[in-house]
Every structure is written in C-alpha cells, then in structure tokens.
Design an enzyme around this catalytic site. Structure first.
Site, short mmCIF file in Angstrom:
data_model
loop_
_atom_site.label_atom_id
_atom_site.label_comp_id
_atom_site.label_asym_id
_atom_site.label_seq_id
_atom_site.Cartn_x
_atom_site.Cartn_y
_atom_site.Cartn_z
N LYS A 250 -39.11 -42.76 -22.47
CA LYS A 250 -38.45 -41.30 -23.08
C LYS A 250 -37.40 -41.10 -23.99
O LYS A 250 -36.79 -42.34 -23.94
CB LYS A 250 -38.33 -40.30 -21.79
CG LYS A 250 -36.98 -41.00 -20.87
CD LYS A 250 -37.13 -40.14 -19.86
CE LYS A 250 -36.18 -40.95 -18.78
NZ LYS A 250 -36.04 -40.31 -17.47
N ARG B 239 -35.58 -30.91 -8.32
CA ARG B 239 -35.85 -30.65 -9.58
C ARG B 239 -37.35 -30.46 -10.23
O ARG B 239 -37.84 -29.51 -9.72
CB ARG B 239 -35.19 -31.86 -10.17
CG ARG B 239 -34.84 -32.14 -11.61
CD ARG B 239 -33.87 -33.41 -12.01
NE ARG B 239 -35.05 -34.46 -12.02
CZ ARG B 239 -34.64 -35.63 -12.59
NH1 ARG B 239 -33.69 -35.77 -13.19
NH2 ARG B 239 -35.46 -36.70 -12.66
N TYR C 109 -6.29 -35.95 -36.75
CA TYR C 109 -6.42 -34.59 -36.59
C TYR C 109 -5.40 -34.22 -35.14
O TYR C 109 -5.11 -35.04 -34.39
CB TYR C 109 -7.86 -33.96 -36.28
CG TYR C 109 -8.62 -33.79 -37.15
CD1 TYR C 109 -8.41 -32.75 -38.15
CD2 TYR C 109 -9.99 -34.39 -37.23
CE1 TYR C 109 -9.43 -32.55 -39.02
CE2 TYR C 109 -10.75 -34.15 -38.23
CZ TYR C 109 -10.46 -33.28 -39.27
OH TYR C 109 -11.36 -33.19 -40.35
N MET D 12 -15.44 -36.57 -37.12
CA MET D 12 -16.79 -36.53 -37.31
C MET D 12 -17.50 -37.96 -37.67
O MET D 12 -18.69 -38.54 -37.37
CB MET D 12 -17.46 -35.42 -37.89
CG MET D 12 -19.03 -35.25 -37.86
SD MET D 12 -19.41 -34.02 -39.32
CE MET D 12 -18.93 -32.28 -38.52
C1 LIG Z 1 -35.97 -41.41 -16.41
C2 LIG Z 1 -36.72 -41.53 -15.36
C3 LIG Z 1 -37.28 -42.85 -14.69
C4 LIG Z 1 -36.42 -43.84 -15.48
O1 LIG Z 1 -35.26 -43.80 -14.75
P1 LIG Z 1 -34.05 -45.12 -15.19
O2 LIG Z 1 -32.89 -45.02 -14.29
O3 LIG Z 1 -33.67 -45.10 -16.68
O4 LIG Z 1 -34.72 -46.34 -15.05
C5 LIG Z 1 -37.95 -42.95 -13.85
N1 LIG Z 1 -38.60 -41.83 -13.23
C6 LIG Z 1 -38.39 -40.70 -13.71
C7 LIG Z 1 -39.08 -39.43 -12.99
C8 LIG Z 1 -37.44 -40.57 -14.78
O5 LIG Z 1 -37.07 -39.05 -15.07
#
Ligand SMILES: *Cc1c(COP(=O)(O)O)cnc(C)c1O
Length: 375
Positions: A49, A146, A268, A316
C-alpha cells in the site's frame, strides 16, 4: 558511492535533484526471503500500500514477483488498479473493500476486495451471477475497533446461507494491535478470539500476522502472513536486534559552506546560537522532502564516520549542519542523511515517529535510484 558490485536498475525523479535516494532492490528481495522463511509453511504475501511504503510500487512489485511472491495487499481500489498493470498474474487484495459504484472496477481488474462489514458482504454478493460466486477476503475485528466485522455481524453472516453460498472466501484475516510489543497481553487475547472465529470458517486460509507478528510465536502465522514494513527494513520490534536489511540510503549535496567566526544565529527563529567559530554546511533537503521539521537541532548527517549535527531549524528545502569536525567538506560534496550510520528507525526515533512514517514521507523531489547489489 557506486562500486563495481552495485548495478543500477532504474532511475526516476527530477534529473538535477540535489539529493539522491537509493533504493536497494536486493535488500528488499533478501528481506522478503527472510520473512517468508520465518513464516514457512505459511504463505508470505506482501503489503505494498501507499506506493510500496513510498518506495515505488512498480520496481518493488517486480522484484517481489521475481522472488516468488504471488499475493499482494493494497489499501485502496486505485492502488489495486495500478498494481494490476504491473503484476498481471498475481492475486491482489484490497483492504478497504468495495463501495457502491466500484463493483465493476474490482471485477474488470480482477481485484479481490476484503469485506469489512455485513453491508460490504451484501453489496459484493449481489455482483455474483445467479449461478456463480464472487471471490473476497473477510476481515474480522479482534480488538482494533477499526476495520472488520464486529462479533455480532460475524454471527449474522454465519447464519446467512445465501450470502455464504455466493461468496468464495480466499482469506479470513484480522490485524494485531500490539505485535511490535511481544510481551503485550493483547497479542494472546487477539490470537484466542481469531482462532475461535476462524474455526467457524473451516478450509479458508487464515491470516493474522503482519511484519511484527511474524516474529511472535509460530501460533500467529496461520496459513498466510502479510508483511509490509519488514520488507522495507523497518525493525519488527525493539526487543531483538533487527535481522532485516536497510533498504534506503539518502545522500544530499552540500549547496554552500559558511564559516561563522563572530557570534551569530543559524536559521529561522534564530533558534541556534553560535558563540565561537563554526563551519556550517547547507544541504538541499527540507521538511518538504520528508525530513521532519521535528528533527531541527536533533538530526544528524554523516561524512563517512564523522557525525555532522543538524543546527537550527529544518527549513522547507534546506538543512544546516555543523561540519566543524569535517572541515575538508565543501560545496558539491555529499553527506549521508539515511544510511549505514543512521537507519530509518533511528531517524524516526529522533523525529518522534516510526520508521513507517519516515518511509512514506520520503519526498518526490529526490532523484530515485533503484539498485541491485551482488552478494
Ligand atoms: C498495513 C497493513 C499490514 C502490513 O503491516 P506491516 O506492519 O507494515 O507489516 C498488514 N495488514 C493490514 C490490515 C494492514 O493495514
């Protein structure tokens, strides 16, 4: 420093960038192999993802497919569509599941939605033809509050034979809240609830562990594990030494060097006061590139083994470093921000966050270089 056993496999991003982000595909492959080995006989999927945790879905997916990974998870539909073009024959699950109007996009791209609620199950079952079935994953909530079906919805689903007949479940999964803390009692509690629920879905592959969960006992592995961060080198926990390889290296060019000899301030807010002679280098990386503003006065760059403390605030586009200990450095030289001396987890710790956020914040202004290293 390119050495003869480093092969460049691809480059992207702005060609004149003052900082180079190197992504080591060999390390990604080695991490995947290690995680898969640890989880065996469970199957090892890969979570890619957020553009493969910010490292680039295209090259990352290609490397993982070559390592034999044939199951991927993404968060959202559009990520699945993008990945489908790059991994034509892999199984791709989408964590968020389908919403009304998205059914055709799932079907056309052969994406497997993870169903998180009864209403998603009903929506998806309705896309099955009269005689046929549709494939899906099922996410049950075992203690994160969740995504996923809560207890009562699972009972309703189990009693709905029409729904169960129409959906062919390819996986039943849940997610651990505290797997990076092996001693946390929540782990055993979620394991117990998950085992109980999955016993009601016989024959369907079960999946509970993400990266950190793989390092709990094998009881957590079930039929499939779903690591993401571990593939990209983030430490699974703080209890054990990190056995995974670092994947990213960030080198930045010095834009200008300044010798301050009379008392003055840096950056800054005049946040850093220089009382005596100091040599200051300014590099072309800032918070817009994911070098967190919270690292002001805290971060560290390196010239070989010489630490170069960040002085003053992070701008930045710019960071100022105290290079008094490496006076040979000059404009055009490069320094390390993430690499052998400063892992992603160390930068995260200093910034008050986690390695996941450092990776996914890595900016778009870097020249990205994908490399393979000979063993
Ligand atoms: C992001 C995610 C993972 C992967 O988790 P990691 O800690 O990055 O290995 C697995 N299952 C779900 C539901 C996730 O949201």
């Amino acid at each position: 420093m390119p050495s003869p056993n480093v092969k460049i496999r691809g480059e992207s991003g702005p060609p004149h960038a003052p900082a180079i982000l190197t992504i080591n595909l060999s390390a990604i492959r080695a991490n995947y192999r290690l995680l898969a080995e640890r989880a065996r006989p469970a199957k090892c999927a890969a979570v890619v993802k957020a553009d493969a945790y910010g490292l680039g879905i295209g090259p990352v997916a290609k490397a993982l497919v070559e390592e034999g990974c044939n199951t991927f998870f993404v968060a959202f539909l559009d990520e699945g569509i993008e990945l489908r073009a790059k991994a034509p024959s892999s199984e791709i699950f989408v964590f968020s599941g389908p919403f009304p109007g998205e059914e055709d996009a799932y079907t056309a791209n052969k994406l497997v939605p993870v169903l998180n609620s009864l209403s998603q199950a009903r929506l998806w079952a309705a896309t099955a033809t009269k005689s046929g079935t549709v494939m899906a994953g099922l996410h049950i909530d075992t203690g994160m509050s969740r995504l996923g079906l809560p207890r009562d919805e699972i009972e309703t689903l189990l009693q709905d034979s029409t729904l169960l007949k129409r959906i062919e479940f390819k996986a039943v999964m849940s997610h651990l809240a505290c797997s990076d803390t092996p001693e946390h009692r929540k782990n055993a509690e979620q394991l117990r609830i998950f085992s109980d629920v999955t016993s009601k879905f016989p024959g369907i592959p079960a999946s509970l562990a993400a990266s950190s969960g793989i390092f709990l006992s094998p009881d957590f592995h079930f039929e499939m594990v779903r690591p993401g961060a571990g593939i990209f080198g983030v430490a699974p926990n703080k209890t054990e030494r990190n056995v995974l390889q670092q994947v990213v290296n960030l080198q930045a060019q010095i834009l200008q060097v300044r010798d301050v000899d009379s008392p003055d301030t840096v950056g800054y807010g005049a946040a850093h006061y220089v009382s005596g002679p100091m040599r200051i280098a300014t590099i072309g990386v800032g918070y817009a590139d994911g070098y967190m503003r919270s690292l002001g006065g805290m971060g560290m760059a390196w010239a070989g083994k010489t630490p170069l403390p960040v002085v003053g605030r992070i701008s930045m586009d710019l960071i100022t470093l105290d290079i008094s200990q490496a006076p040979q450095l000059d404009a055009g030289d490069t320094v390390e921000l993430i690499g052998p001396n400063r892992t992603v987890d160390m930068v995260a710790e200093e910034a008050g966050t986690i390695g996941y956020e450092i990776l996914t914040s890595l900016g778009r202004r870097y020249r990205r270089r994908y490399v393979e290293t000979a063993p």
